[in-house]
Design a protein around this motif. Sequence first.
Motif, PDB file in Angstrom:
ATOM      1  N   SER A 224       0.868  -0.779  -0.217  1.00  0.00           N
ATOM      2  CA  SER A 224      -0.045  -0.338   0.108  1.00  0.00           C
ATOM      3  C   SER A 224       1.138   1.217   0.111  1.00  0.00           C
ATOM      4  N   ILE A 225       2.115   1.265   0.386  1.00  0.00           N
ATOM      5  CA  ILE A 225       2.962   2.752   0.765  1.00  0.00           C
ATOM      6  C   ILE A 225       3.445   2.461  -0.274  1.00  0.00           C
ATOM      7  N   SER A 226       3.663   1.180  -0.954  1.00  0.00           N
ATOM      8  CA  SER A 226       4.382   1.568  -2.200  1.00  0.00           C
ATOM      9  C   SER A 226       3.511   2.421  -3.495  1.00  0.00           C
ATOM     10  N   TYR A 227       2.869   1.578  -3.610  1.00  0.00           N
ATOM     11  CA  TYR A 227       1.838   1.666  -4.661  1.00  0.00           C
ATOM     12  C   TYR A 227       1.021   3.096  -4.808  1.00  0.00           C
ATOM     13  N   PHE A 228       0.830   3.873  -3.244  1.00  0.00           N
ATOM     14  CA  PHE A 228      -0.043   5.222  -3.225  1.00  0.00           C
ATOM     15  C   PHE A 228       1.419   6.369  -3.547  1.00  0.00           C
ATOM     16  N   GLN A 229       2.913   5.857  -3.628  1.00  0.00           N
ATOM     17  CA  GLN A 229       3.746   6.756  -4.104  1.00  0.00           C
ATOM     18  C   GLN A 229       4.276   6.325  -5.023  1.00  0.00           C
ATOM     19  N   MET A 230       3.644   4.990  -6.410  1.00  0.00           N
ATOM     20  CA  MET A 230       4.400   5.322  -7.544  1.00  0.00           C
ATOM     21  C   MET A 230       3.634   5.928  -8.783  1.00  0.00           C
ATOM     22  N   PHE A 231       5.363   6.145  -9.509  1.00  0.00           N
ATOM     23  CA  PHE A 231       5.371   7.582 -10.026  1.00  0.00           C
ATOM     24  C   PHE A 231       6.043   7.520 -11.327  1.00  0.00           C
ATOM     25  N   PRO A 232       6.688   6.762 -11.558  1.00  0.00           N
ATOM     26  CA  PRO A 232       8.200   6.717 -12.834  1.00  0.00           C
ATOM     27  C   PRO A 232       7.154   6.268 -14.174  1.00  0.00           C
ATOM     28  N   GLN A 233       6.182   4.491 -13.801  1.00  0.00           N
ATOM     29  CA  GLN A 233       5.364   4.225 -14.954  1.00  0.00           C
ATOM     30  C   GLN A 233       4.634   5.132 -15.551  1.00  0.00           C
ATOM     31  N   PHE A 234       3.706   6.242 -14.417  1.00  0.00           N
ATOM     32  CA  PHE A 234       2.554   6.983 -14.784  1.00  0.00           C
ATOM     33  C   PHE A 234       2.893   8.226 -15.894  1.00  0.00           C
ATOM     34  N   GLN A 235       4.561   8.549 -15.226  1.00  0.00           N
ATOM     35  CA  GLN A 235       5.498   9.376 -16.021  1.00  0.00           C
ATOM     36  C   GLN A 235       5.631   9.408 -16.792  1.00  0.00           C
ATOM     37  N   LEU A 274       1.196  12.173   2.261  1.00  0.00           N
ATOM     38  CA  LEU A 274       1.453  11.470   3.871  1.00  0.00           C
ATOM     39  C   LEU A 274       0.563  11.326   5.188  1.00  0.00           C
ATOM     40  N   ILE A 275      -1.015  11.829   5.163  1.00  0.00           N
ATOM     41  CA  ILE A 275      -1.840  11.718   6.166  1.00  0.00           C
ATOM     42  C   ILE A 275      -2.738  10.662   5.266  1.00  0.00           C
ATOM     43  N   ILE A 276      -3.057  10.743   4.483  1.00  0.00           N
ATOM     44  CA  ILE A 276      -4.032   8.811   3.828  1.00  0.00           C
ATOM     45  C   ILE A 276      -2.891   8.068   3.833  1.00  0.00           C
ATOM     46  N   ILE A 277      -1.889   7.785   3.584  1.00  0.00           N
ATOM     47  CA  ILE A 277      -1.101   6.785   4.051  1.00  0.00           C
ATOM     48  C   ILE A 277      -0.673   5.996   5.417  1.00  0.00           C
ATOM     49  N   LEU A 278      -0.556   7.575   6.420  1.00  0.00           N
ATOM     50  CA  LEU A 278      -0.832   7.128   7.759  1.00  0.00           C
ATOM     51  C   LEU A 278      -1.831   6.269   8.173  1.00  0.00           C
ATOM     52  N   VAL A 279      -2.708   7.380   7.999  1.00  0.00           N
ATOM     53  CA  VAL A 279      -4.540   6.667   8.267  1.00  0.00           C
ATOM     54  C   VAL A 279      -4.505   4.965   7.789  1.00  0.00           C
ATOM     55  N   LEU A 280      -4.023   4.801   6.365  1.00  0.00           N
ATOM     56  CA  LEU A 280      -4.946   3.463   6.011  1.00  0.00           C
ATOM     57  C   LEU A 280      -3.681   2.448   6.759  1.00  0.00           C
ATOM     58  N   THR A 281      -2.822   2.662   6.660  1.00  0.00           N
ATOM     59  CA  THR A 281      -1.648   1.846   7.913  1.00  0.00           C
ATOM     60  C   THR A 281      -2.264   1.227   8.896  1.00  0.00           C
ATOM     61  N   LEU A 282      -2.535   2.490   9.542  1.00  0.00           N
ATOM     62  CA  LEU A 282      -2.899   2.230  11.420  1.00  0.00           C
ATOM     63  C   LEU A 282      -3.950   1.749  10.762  1.00  0.00           C
ATOM     64  N   MET A 285      -3.189  -1.657  10.439  1.00  0.00           N
ATOM     65  CA  MET A 285      -2.730  -2.785  11.875  1.00  0.00           C
ATOM     66  C   MET A 285      -3.866  -3.258  12.428  1.00  0.00           C
ATOM     67  N   ARG A 286      -4.921  -1.934  12.409  1.00  0.00           N
ATOM     68  CA  ARG A 286      -5.881  -2.332  13.778  1.00  0.00           C
ATOM     69  C   ARG A 286      -6.921  -3.408  13.447  1.00  0.00           C
ATOM     70  N   ILE A 287      -6.946  -3.669  12.058  1.00  0.00           N
ATOM     71  CA  ILE A 287      -7.922  -4.891  11.589  1.00  0.00           C
ATOM     72  C   ILE A 287      -6.377  -5.841  11.567  1.00  0.00           C
ATOM     73  N   GLY A 288      -5.700  -6.004  11.698  1.00  0.00           N
ATOM     74  CA  GLY A 288      -4.906  -7.345  11.762  1.00  0.00           C
ATOM     75  C   GLY A 288      -4.279  -7.271  12.950  1.00  0.00           C
ATOM     76  N   ARG A 289      -4.458  -6.956  13.361  1.00  0.00           N
ATOM     77  CA  ARG A 289      -4.039  -6.638  15.362  1.00  0.00           C
ATOM     78  C   ARG A 289      -4.298  -8.323  15.812  1.00  0.00           C
ATOM     79  N   SER A 290      -5.311  -7.856  15.581  1.00  0.00           N
ATOM     80  CA  SER A 290      -6.303  -9.480  16.861  1.00  0.00           C
ATOM     81  C   SER A 290      -5.902 -11.284  15.941  1.00  0.00           C
ATOM     82  N   GLN A 291      -5.180 -10.659  14.662  1.00  0.00           N
ATOM     83  CA  GLN A 291      -4.856 -12.368  13.849  1.00  0.00           C
ATOM     84  C   GLN A 291      -3.219 -12.333  14.263  1.00  0.00           C
TER      85      GLN A 291
END
Length: 294
Positions: A224-235, A274-282, A285-291
């Motif tokens: 997720s972190i990588s794909y939100f920042q994808m740039f070279p192929q689009f350019q 940055l905020i979007i990636i941070l929120v989605l990461t949290l 992690m919250r969803i996966g914590r129980s597993q």
Amino acid sequence: MSKQQVSERRFIFLSLTPIVLLFLVFSVIPIGIGTVLMLFDYSPLSSSVPFAGLKHIRELLSDEMFYKSLRVTFTFVAVAIPANIAFTLLIAIGINKIRGRFWKNSFRTMFFLPAIAPLAGSAVIWTTMFNADSGVVNMALGMLGLPSVDWLTDPSTALLSIIIMTLWADVGYNIVLFMAGLDSIPESLYEAAELDGASPWHVFWSITLPMLSRTMLFVFIMTSISYFQMFPQFQIMTKGGPLYETYVLALNIYDQAFTYMNMSYASAMAFVMLIIILVLTLIQMRIGRSQWEH
């Protein structure tokens, strides 16, 4: 404190210091500078840097192109990440079932090779392959009696073309991670399931998938972190076209910063990313914590 403990702490300190310094120089400090920069009207073409406050954030809220790039980014992420995880997990399971060590390592290496190549170079090659007139993809379709497709110039297929290229270039990392996770699953669980007469599908859902929850969470977050920042192929492949259907947020930030020299506005966009990636990461992690325990 014993000499052994002192020695261990010294080793840990010396080992982590270069990593922490690199993280500070290339991550923390740039993020801090960008956050401060969005509060000013900075441009390399101007000698004055007046304070702007939240002006650029307010501009974002009324910028249709910002919302367009955000929508394209979320569309790309929503399609590419599940496809990547499903595809890589399937391949990893298939390779892991190969008993011969030589062939297992050979297939793992073969799928990982595209990940070694520079993303920009891969994008150039795929641009040629997707060429509507002389690309090998349309040549293959012609041999099958199918009509050619304007892969990169048709708004309905341009984003799909980039997703295909991204999956080809990026699956190697996750295949290696999933194979490491599969190797950590005790073989006794599969032997017990076989004795109980469990079907392959039941074994996958009841043993493989739950035991891969830690690996799955890590893969999902990093992808997720990588794909939100994808740039070279689009350019390189579409430059955001046609009709801005591949104009992702990273490309919008690049244009604002280096085409229009509006560094502060680009910093505001980067801060939102940055905020979007941070929120989605949290959330992940919250969803996966129980597993995390089995």
